[in-house]
Design an enzyme around this catalytic site. Structure first.
Site, PDB file in Angstrom:
ATOM      1  N   THR A  28      15.807  19.347  51.011  1.00  0.00           N
ATOM      2  CA  THR A  28      15.137  18.100  50.817  1.00  0.00           C
ATOM      3  C   THR A  28      14.193  18.304  49.468  1.00  0.00           C
ATOM      4  OG1 THR A  28      15.247  16.961  53.096  1.00  0.00           O
ATOM      5  CG2 THR A  28      13.036  16.776  51.661  1.00  0.00           C
TER       6      THR A  28
ATOM      7  N   ARG B 106      23.645   8.403  60.045  1.00  0.00           N
ATOM      8  CA  ARG B 106      22.442   9.104  60.497  1.00  0.00           C
ATOM      9  C   ARG B 106      21.137   8.930  59.514  1.00  0.00           C
ATOM     10  NH1 ARG B 106      19.133  13.964  58.491  1.00  0.00           N
ATOM     11  NH2 ARG B 106      18.539  14.977  60.349  1.00  0.00           N
ATOM     12  N   VAL B 107      20.078   8.883  60.081  1.00  0.00           N
ATOM     13  CA  VAL B 107      18.975   8.824  59.206  1.00  0.00           C
ATOM     14  C   VAL B 107      17.727  10.045  59.600  1.00  0.00           C
ATOM     15  CG1 VAL B 107      16.758   7.496  58.443  1.00  0.00           C
ATOM     16  CG2 VAL B 107      18.825   6.318  58.716  1.00  0.00           C
ATOM     17  N   GLY B 108      17.314  10.803  58.832  1.00  0.00           N
ATOM     18  CA  GLY B 108      16.609  11.955  59.087  1.00  0.00           C
ATOM     19  C   GLY B 108      15.125  11.748  59.071  1.00  0.00           C
ATOM     20  N   ASP B 109      14.267  12.486  59.075  1.00  0.00           N
ATOM     21  CA  ASP B 109      12.735  12.125  59.359  1.00  0.00           C
ATOM     22  C   ASP B 109      12.245  11.749  57.942  1.00  0.00           C
ATOM     23  OD1 ASP B 109      13.504  14.785  58.292  1.00  0.00           O
ATOM     24  OD2 ASP B 109      11.216  15.489  58.189  1.00  0.00           O
TER      25      ASP B 109
ATOM     26  N   THR C 238      10.303  19.133  55.621  1.00  0.00           N
ATOM     27  CA  THR C 238      11.532  19.331  55.213  1.00  0.00           C
ATOM     28  C   THR C 238      12.204  20.292  56.392  1.00  0.00           C
ATOM     29  OG1 THR C 238      13.230  20.802  53.962  1.00  0.00           O
ATOM     30  CG2 THR C 238      11.052  21.316  53.843  1.00  0.00           C
ATOM     31  N   GLY C 239      13.309  20.039  57.088  1.00  0.00           N
ATOM     32  CA  GLY C 239      13.600  20.743  58.189  1.00  0.00           C
ATOM     33  C   GLY C 239      14.664  19.832  59.036  1.00  0.00           C
TER      34      GLY C 239
ATOM     35  N   GLY D 251      15.533  17.359  60.952  1.00  0.00           N
ATOM     36  CA  GLY D 251      14.734  16.092  61.050  1.00  0.00           C
ATOM     37  C   GLY D 251      14.766  15.443  62.324  1.00  0.00           C
TER      38      GLY D 251
END
Ligand code: ASP
Length: 323
Positions: free
Chosen positions: A183, A211-214, A234-235, A237
């Site tokens: 990211t 899919r949506v991450g953080d 970052t990581g 999510g």
């Protein structure tokens, strides 16, 4: 790596990251390592120009993230990872600490710089978060620059998807952080004392389409509030969303009287790591102090403060000065 930087009372502070999905040391070579440091330096330099000229934190984080999105080494914009269906779906968010103005997009492919799509949502709509095709329609209507799909494609990310899918067919999960995710992000305090944060990502290799991450979720992967701090994460999510990671750090400053390092280390290392939240964050507080903790092998990261020296690092190592 737990970090402990003494607060600097400087004119400005800018920190950037290129993701916690760093290449394993065993697979890194001198040339590649130099290329990552150079890419981080370019982003720092672009943002430093803005801040040294008296520009705003929101402009500095936008410029720094655009530079990182344009760089195919990182998983954002050009060089974003692929979904399990072989598509690229990008997420981005931006937040202004002055008034909590925020904009985010998710599941898009087209805008050359997804962070500009997020910024357009913040500045040109009444909303905070737009997704998919309708986000793209909004971007077109608001003259956000687009690129062909081929612009975003890189062989490395495509090969990483094929490896991930092959491992999955054998019932194995890919353990290599560098092929799984990454990211980019930036946080800044400008010389007027204002804070901003921006984050942009392709998400995780082989993610389900949709899919949506953080990263675009305000409070999870991105947060800025002039009263406390600005943070980009970052990581993994899903875990960062479930623990509202960035907001949790700011809350510890606001409600528990903790300092930036104490709060950032407490969340990244003591809270997220034990529950599988591999990754890290970059943060800057209202005094210009910064904190860059991570709980995995490395995090591409860099900082510049008022002295103008660009400082970057990748693994569990001190920042290297580039004078
Ligand atoms: N946090 C990003 C996501 O889950 C991936 C990453 O930072 O590596 O989409």
């Amino acid at each position: 790596m737990r970090t402990s930087h003494r607060p600097h009372q400087t004119d400005f502070t800018l920190a950037v990251h290129g993701g916690a999905g760093t290449i394993l040391r065993s697979k890194m070579n001198t040339e590649r390592e130099a290329a990552y440091h150079a890419a981080l330096r370019r982003a720092l330099e672009a943002g430093r120009h803005v801040l040294a000229d008296g520009g705003t934190a929101i402009d500095a984080v936008t410029t720094a993230v655009m530079t990182l999105e344009d760089e195919p080494l990182f998983n954002a914009g050009r060089g974003a990872v692929f979904t399990s269906a072989g598509t690229q779906e990008m997420d981005a968010a931006i937040m202004d600490g002055r008034d909590h103005a925020a904009g985010a997009v998710a599941g898009i492919c087209g805008p050359r710089n997804p962070i500009l799509a997020a910024r357009a949502v913040m500045e040109k709509s009444e909303h905070v978060f737009l997704i998919g095709q309708n986000a793209l329609n909004f971007c077109r209507a608001n003259e956000v620059a687009f690129e062909e799909t081929s612009y975003f494609f890189t062989d490395d990310r495509w090969d990483a998807l094929q490896e991930t899918l092959a491992l999955r067919r054998g019932g194995v999960q890919d353990q290599d952080e560098s092929s799984k995710h990454g990211t980019v992000g930036a946080v800044a305090r400008d010389c007027h004392g204002h804070l901003a944060a921006a984050t942009s990502t392709g998400g995780m290799t082989g993610k389900l389409p949709g899919r949506v991450g953080d990263s675009p979720v305000i409070g999870a992967g991105t947060w800025a509030d002039d009263e406390t701090c600005a943070i980009s994460a970052t990581g993994h999510g899903e875990i960062f969303i479930r623990y509202a990671a960035c907001h949790e750090i700011a809350s510890r400053l606001r409600h528990a009287g903790q300092g930036l390092d104490e709060a950032a280390n407490g969340v990244v290392i003591d809270l997220l790591a034990p529950v599988g939240g591999s990754g890290g964050i970059i943060a800057v507080d209202k005094y210009g102090a910064f904190s860059l903790p991570f709980n995995c092998a490395g995090m591409y990261r860099g900082v510049v403060i008022g002295d103008g020296v660009l400082r970057t690092a990748i693994y569990d190592e001190p920042l290297v000065d580039h004078r």
